[in-house]
Enzyme design. Structure first.
Site, PDB file in Angstrom:
ATOM      1  N   CYS A  89      30.166  11.975  25.977  1.00 18.05           N
ATOM      2  CA  CYS A  89      29.025  11.633  26.825  1.00 18.05           C
ATOM      3  C   CYS A  89      27.709  12.227  26.322  1.00 18.05           C
ATOM      4  O   CYS A  89      26.639  11.733  26.661  1.00 18.05           O
ATOM      5  CB  CYS A  89      29.274  12.092  28.261  1.00 18.05           C
ATOM      6  N   HIS A 346      25.669   5.500  33.822  1.00 20.69           N
ATOM      7  CA  HIS A 346      26.020   6.387  32.718  1.00 20.69           C
ATOM      8  C   HIS A 346      26.537   5.577  31.526  1.00 20.69           C
ATOM      9  O   HIS A 346      27.741   5.495  31.290  1.00 20.69           O
ATOM     10  CB  HIS A 346      27.083   7.376  33.212  1.00 20.69           C
ATOM     11  N   CYS A 376      28.187  17.415  30.651  1.00 22.39           N
ATOM     12  CA  CYS A 376      29.581  17.633  30.275  1.00 22.39           C
ATOM     13  C   CYS A 376      30.037  16.524  29.341  1.00 22.39           C
ATOM     14  O   CYS A 376      29.506  15.413  29.355  1.00 22.39           O
ATOM     15  CB  CYS A 376      30.458  17.704  31.517  1.00 22.39           C
TER      16      CYS A 376
END
Length: 390
Positions: A89, A346, A376
């Site tokens: 991510c 996201h 994270c």
């Protein structure tokens, strides 16, 4: 002393899965944001030494080095190289770190950092295929650990990790739902005020229209509606789809150089990359590394948490920023002031650059000196970046 500065930041609006960007190839989505970056900054693409592009699912339409393909699709000179990277991510946030290090070391003068993910066209997990990324030796290290499902092809599970965090920090279902609702409310308020407009580049669509605004914001949600959602990761859990980030499509790009080079070439610095770190933590809980990453960044920067005017902590799941708040004792009012991934979405490989673009705009609008971004990442990692307004 030389420094690394961001001289341009732009992003597409974020599309919902199977939403407005579903018909746009991720190469073309990346190319669009590259062209917009050059147009807005006035940079000459021929002077770009490299393009570092984050992308998590590097398969199918996102394979074959999408960074280079995007450069060519953008119409930039064939002399401009590109490379694609994956830190899960945090991929495009890591791209920014690599760009800063590259210009600081003198290996390049001007680097573009950013990323993309079309989670509609290349679903999350597509790159696994028929192979298993977790070997027997790796499995043996965590066999028997709570939250590690040894009998599953993908035994590390983000949702289970979010549940473990909620339990460890004693976060209730109500707290998570309230945080999720606030994310939508803050994003809606920012959108209504036009706060996102300066950072966005509308995307042309095949029907002749343009996709011009983030479409994940749920204006009609409520605590009652959120309270009706199932808990998919544990029957007695507290995490739902409503308190998790949205599956999304989008891209963002940042231009990085030194202040000296920017001055010589008529580019205006937006912010200095003050400190850039990466940290790692337990890969089973997976999502706690923003806490040590933040501590590491502040320590290296010589700053206290109270000196940071805005914090962007990616809302992968609501327990992540809430645990971060509890451990850092940061001011909740400074956290994700324009909403986060729960509301905005996201798009994995593009999220780091998207968040930085949004944070920079908020800093400029409010005269904030220092901003901190952390997120994270799969495998129990996290990047943290402190930028200083100039």
């Amino acid at each position: 002393m030389s420094d690394a500065v961001i001289v341009g930041a732009v992003r597409t609006p974020v599309g919902r899965r199977k939403g407005s960007l579903a018909g746009v190839h991720p190469v073309d989505l990346s190319a669009h944001v590259l062209r917009a970056l050059a147009e807005r900054t006035g940079l000459d693409p021929a002077q770009v030494d490299d393009v570092f592009w984050g992308c998590v699912s590097q398969v199918g339409e996102q394979s074959w080095n999408i960074a280079r393909n995007a450069v060519l699709a953008a119409g930039w000179p064939e002399s401009v190289p590109g490379t694609t990277l994956d830190r899960q991510c945090g991929s495009s946030q890591q791209a920014l770190h690599f760009a800063a290090a590259t210009v600081l070391s003198g290996q390049a003068d001007l680097v573009v950092a950013g990323g993309v993910e079309s989670m509609t066209r290349v679903p999350m997990g597509s790159s696994v295929g028929g192979g298993m990324p977790f070997s027997d030796q790796l499995r043996s290290r965590y066999r028997g650990v709570e939250g590690f499902a040894d009998d599953e092809p993908l035994p590390f599970n983000q949702g289970v990790g979010a549940e473990l965090i909620a339990r460890r920090w004693r976060l209730s279902r109500t707290q998570l739902d309230e945080f999720a609702l606030a994310s939508h409310e803050k994003a809606a308020a920012a959108q209504d005020a036009g706060a996102f407009d300066p950072e966005l580049t509308p995307v042309p669509l095949a029907d002749g229209g343009k996709f011009a605004a983030d479409e994940g914001i749920r204006r009609t949600t409520s605590l009652e509606k959120l309270g009706e959602l199932a808990t998919p990761f544990r029957a007695d859990g507290v995490v739902t789809a409503g308190s998790a980030s949205q599956i999304s499509d989008g891209a963002a790009a940042l231009a990085v150089t030194t202040s000296d080079w920017a001055s010589r070439h008529g580019l205006r610095p937006l912010a200095r990359i003050h400190t850039a770190v990466v940290a790692a933590d337990d890969p089973v809980t997976m999502l706690t590394a923003p806490i040590p990453a933040t501590a590491k960044a502040l320590r290296r920067a010589g700053l206290g948490i109270e000196e940071i005017g805005v914090y962007e902590v990616n809302e992968a799941f609501a327990p992540v920023p809430l645990a971060w708040l509890a451990e850092t004792e940061a001011d909740p009012e400074r956290l994700n002031p324009r909403g986060g991934a729960i509301a905005l979405g996201h798009p994995l490989g593009g999220s780091g650059a998207r968040i930085m673009t949004t944070m920079l705009q908020h800093m400029r609008d409010n005269g904030i000196r220092y901003g901190l971004q952390t997120m994270c990442e799969g495998g129990g990692m996290a990047n943290a970046t402190i930028v200083e307004l100039v």
